[in-house]
Motif scaffolding. Structure first.
Motif, PDB file in Angstrom:
ATOM      1  N   LEU A 159       0.872  -1.282   0.059  1.00 27.99           N
ATOM      2  CA  LEU A 159       0.068  -0.013   0.134  1.00 27.99           C
ATOM      3  C   LEU A 159       1.040   1.248  -0.001  1.00 27.99           C
ATOM      4  O   LEU A 159       1.757   1.406   0.709  1.00 27.99           O
ATOM      5  N   ASP A 160       0.479   2.217  -0.761  1.00 24.44           N
ATOM      6  CA  ASP A 160       1.156   3.468  -0.657  1.00 24.44           C
ATOM      7  C   ASP A 160       0.717   4.299   0.451  1.00 24.44           C
ATOM      8  O   ASP A 160      -0.349   4.074   1.092  1.00 24.44           O
ATOM      9  N   ARG A 161       1.481   5.489   0.793  1.00 21.06           N
ATOM     10  CA  ARG A 161       1.073   6.327   1.876  1.00 21.06           C
ATOM     11  C   ARG A 161      -0.147   6.750   1.840  1.00 21.06           C
ATOM     12  O   ARG A 161      -0.772   6.840   2.883  1.00 21.06           O
ATOM     13  N   THR A 162      -0.748   7.142   0.725  1.00 20.76           N
ATOM     14  CA  THR A 162      -2.342   7.667   0.426  1.00 20.76           C
ATOM     15  C   THR A 162      -3.011   6.792   0.884  1.00 20.76           C
ATOM     16  O   THR A 162      -4.221   7.103   1.608  1.00 20.76           O
ATOM     17  N   ARG A 163      -3.045   5.567   0.321  1.00 26.65           N
ATOM     18  CA  ARG A 163      -4.136   4.526   0.891  1.00 26.65           C
ATOM     19  C   ARG A 163      -4.194   3.900   2.305  1.00 26.65           C
ATOM     20  O   ARG A 163      -5.068   3.906   2.765  1.00 26.65           O
ATOM     21  N   ILE A 164      -2.725   4.078   2.817  1.00 26.05           N
ATOM     22  CA  ILE A 164      -2.708   3.723   4.201  1.00 26.05           C
ATOM     23  C   ILE A 164      -3.505   4.717   4.936  1.00 26.05           C
ATOM     24  O   ILE A 164      -4.269   4.426   6.168  1.00 26.05           O
ATOM     25  N   PHE A 165      -3.384   6.039   4.562  1.00 27.90           N
ATOM     26  CA  PHE A 165      -4.113   7.327   5.230  1.00 27.90           C
ATOM     27  C   PHE A 165      -5.603   7.122   5.218  1.00 27.90           C
ATOM     28  O   PHE A 165      -6.295   7.560   5.860  1.00 27.90           O
ATOM     29  N   GLN A 166      -6.007   6.837   3.824  1.00 26.62           N
ATOM     30  CA  GLN A 166      -7.331   6.581   3.688  1.00 26.62           C
ATOM     31  C   GLN A 166      -7.864   5.537   4.612  1.00 26.62           C
ATOM     32  O   GLN A 166      -8.952   5.849   5.317  1.00 26.62           O
ATOM     33  N   HIS A 167      -7.294   4.517   4.981  1.00 28.56           N
ATOM     34  CA  HIS A 167      -7.692   3.425   5.885  1.00 28.56           C
ATOM     35  C   HIS A 167      -7.719   3.958   7.267  1.00 28.56           C
ATOM     36  O   HIS A 167      -8.605   3.715   8.092  1.00 28.56           O
ATOM     37  N   LEU A 168      -6.701   4.747   7.537  1.00 28.30           N
ATOM     38  CA  LEU A 168      -6.649   5.147   8.847  1.00 28.30           C
ATOM     39  C   LEU A 168      -7.681   6.269   9.396  1.00 28.30           C
ATOM     40  O   LEU A 168      -8.256   6.325  10.243  1.00 28.30           O
ATOM     41  N   LYS A 169      -7.932   6.963   8.417  1.00 30.39           N
ATOM     42  CA  LYS A 169      -9.199   7.827   8.313  1.00 30.39           C
ATOM     43  C   LYS A 169     -10.439   7.183   8.517  1.00 30.39           C
ATOM     44  O   LYS A 169     -11.198   7.703   9.413  1.00 30.39           O
ATOM     45  N   LYS A 170     -10.735   6.048   7.801  1.00 28.87           N
ATOM     46  CA  LYS A 170     -11.815   5.148   8.047  1.00 28.87           C
ATOM     47  C   LYS A 170     -11.703   4.713   9.506  1.00 28.87           C
ATOM     48  O   LYS A 170     -12.947   4.703  10.194  1.00 28.87           O
ATOM     49  N   ILE A 171     -10.802   4.231   9.947  1.00 31.22           N
ATOM     50  CA  ILE A 171     -10.810   3.718  11.622  1.00 31.22           C
ATOM     51  C   ILE A 171     -11.164   4.971  12.304  1.00 31.22           C
ATOM     52  O   ILE A 171     -11.768   4.787  13.433  1.00 31.22           O
ATOM     53  N   ILE A 172     -10.400   6.310  12.090  1.00 37.79           N
ATOM     54  CA  ILE A 172     -10.556   7.257  13.061  1.00 37.79           C
ATOM     55  C   ILE A 172     -12.358   7.813  13.202  1.00 37.79           C
ATOM     56  O   ILE A 172     -12.840   7.978  14.113  1.00 37.79           O
ATOM     57  N   MET A 173     -12.793   7.669  11.825  1.00 38.50           N
ATOM     58  CA  MET A 173     -14.216   7.979  11.731  1.00 38.50           C
ATOM     59  C   MET A 173     -15.123   7.018  12.253  1.00 38.50           C
ATOM     60  O   MET A 173     -15.862   7.422  13.114  1.00 38.50           O
TER      61      MET A 173
END
Length: 283
Positions: free
Chosen positions: A85-99
């Motif tokens: 996973l690139d950095r952008t995809r990782i941050f997308q999943h992290l944002k889903k977790i935060i939400m």
């Protein structure tokens, strides 16, 4: 010693007892009826609390499934495909977790708030604070919940920014209203928080461009557990607006709204500052 008790004539004590008992009989009856009424009220309240708690457990178990599934899926994806996973995809999943965590926190807050209100455990902590600072903080916290392209704005009217309210309760009200505005608005929509302070009142408006509230259901909007027909496919407990209304009223304020289906909604909180005419709304 000779016992003379049996030799003495026995008085007829029944009339004496009746005479003595008749004196407070009416007041005793009223007292017992009052106790009976109070017990019935307490019993009805206990039944209602029991019903609410049962409903809360049901809602929690149902509403937690979606965010928990989202957390599990995103965390599992990061764990198994981290090196791909690139950095952008990782941050997308992290944002889903935060939400998802924020969603569960909001649900818990609603459930705990309702339990405190119903149990009479909410105490006011009134103090002076800067309204614009609190408003900016709440919008910053809500930013992580926004959908793609959604924008949050704040406008303030008036030279004064200081108010005397319960800061924690007001924050909860703002968080709930802004969270709803984000949730029920489309991608790319605008959510606006408008505050106004004059000599007579302090007013807060939360405006959105969302799905609106059907006119036939608007009279039930502040009922506990109520969900409008057009919102039932969107996650929610149906508790938030009821809690907002009760918190606002605890602070001697009022809440109102205007809405048209598919054209958005405006919620208005108003709190008096001084005696005077409070009929001047924000323009």
């Amino acid at each position: 010693m000779i016992d003379l008790s049996n030799a003495l004539p026995k008085p007829n004590i029944l009339p004496m007892i009746m005479k003595e008992s008749n004196r407070p009989l009416k007041s005793d009856t009223r007292y017992l009826l009052k106790i009976k009424e109070e017990l019935e009220i307490l019993l009805a309240r206990e039944k209602e609390l029991s019903r609410l708690k049962g409903r809360m457990v049901s809602i929690a178990s149902h509403e937690f499934r979606t965010p928990l599934s989202s957390i599990q899926l995103s965390a599992s994806t990061i764990e198994h495909y981290f090196d791909r996973l690139d950095r952008t995809r990782i941050f997308q999943h992290l944002k889903k977790i935060i939400m998802a965590v924020q969603q569960m926190t909001a649900i818990l807050d609603d459930l705990l708030s309702l339990e405190k209100i119903e149990s009479g455990k909410v105490s006011l902590r009134m103090k002076c604070f800067d309204l614009t600072s609190v408003s900016r903080d709440v919008l910053e916290e809500m930013q992580a919940m926004t959908k793609k392209g959604q924008q949050l704005f704040h406008r303030h009217h008036g030279l004064d920014t200081e108010v005397y309210l319960d800061q924690d309760l007001l924050r909860r009200c703002l968080t709930n209203l802004i969270s709803n505005a984000i949730k029920y608005s489309p991608e790319g929509g605008i959510v606006e928080l408008v505050t106004c302070i004059t000599e007579q009142f302090m007013e807060v408006q939360v405006k959105d461009q969302g799905i609106g509230i059907p006119e036939k259901e608007q009279s039930r909007l502040f009922e506990t557990f109520f969900r409008a027909d057009n919102a039932k496919d969107i996650q929610g407990t149906g508790l938030g607006l009821n809690i907002v209304k009760r918190y606002v009223e605890l602070m001697n304020g009022s809440v109102s709204f205007s809405s048209r289906e598919n054209e958005g909604t405006v919620f208005m909180l108003r709190f008096p500052r001084l005696s005077g005419d409070l009929d001047q709304p924000i323009k």
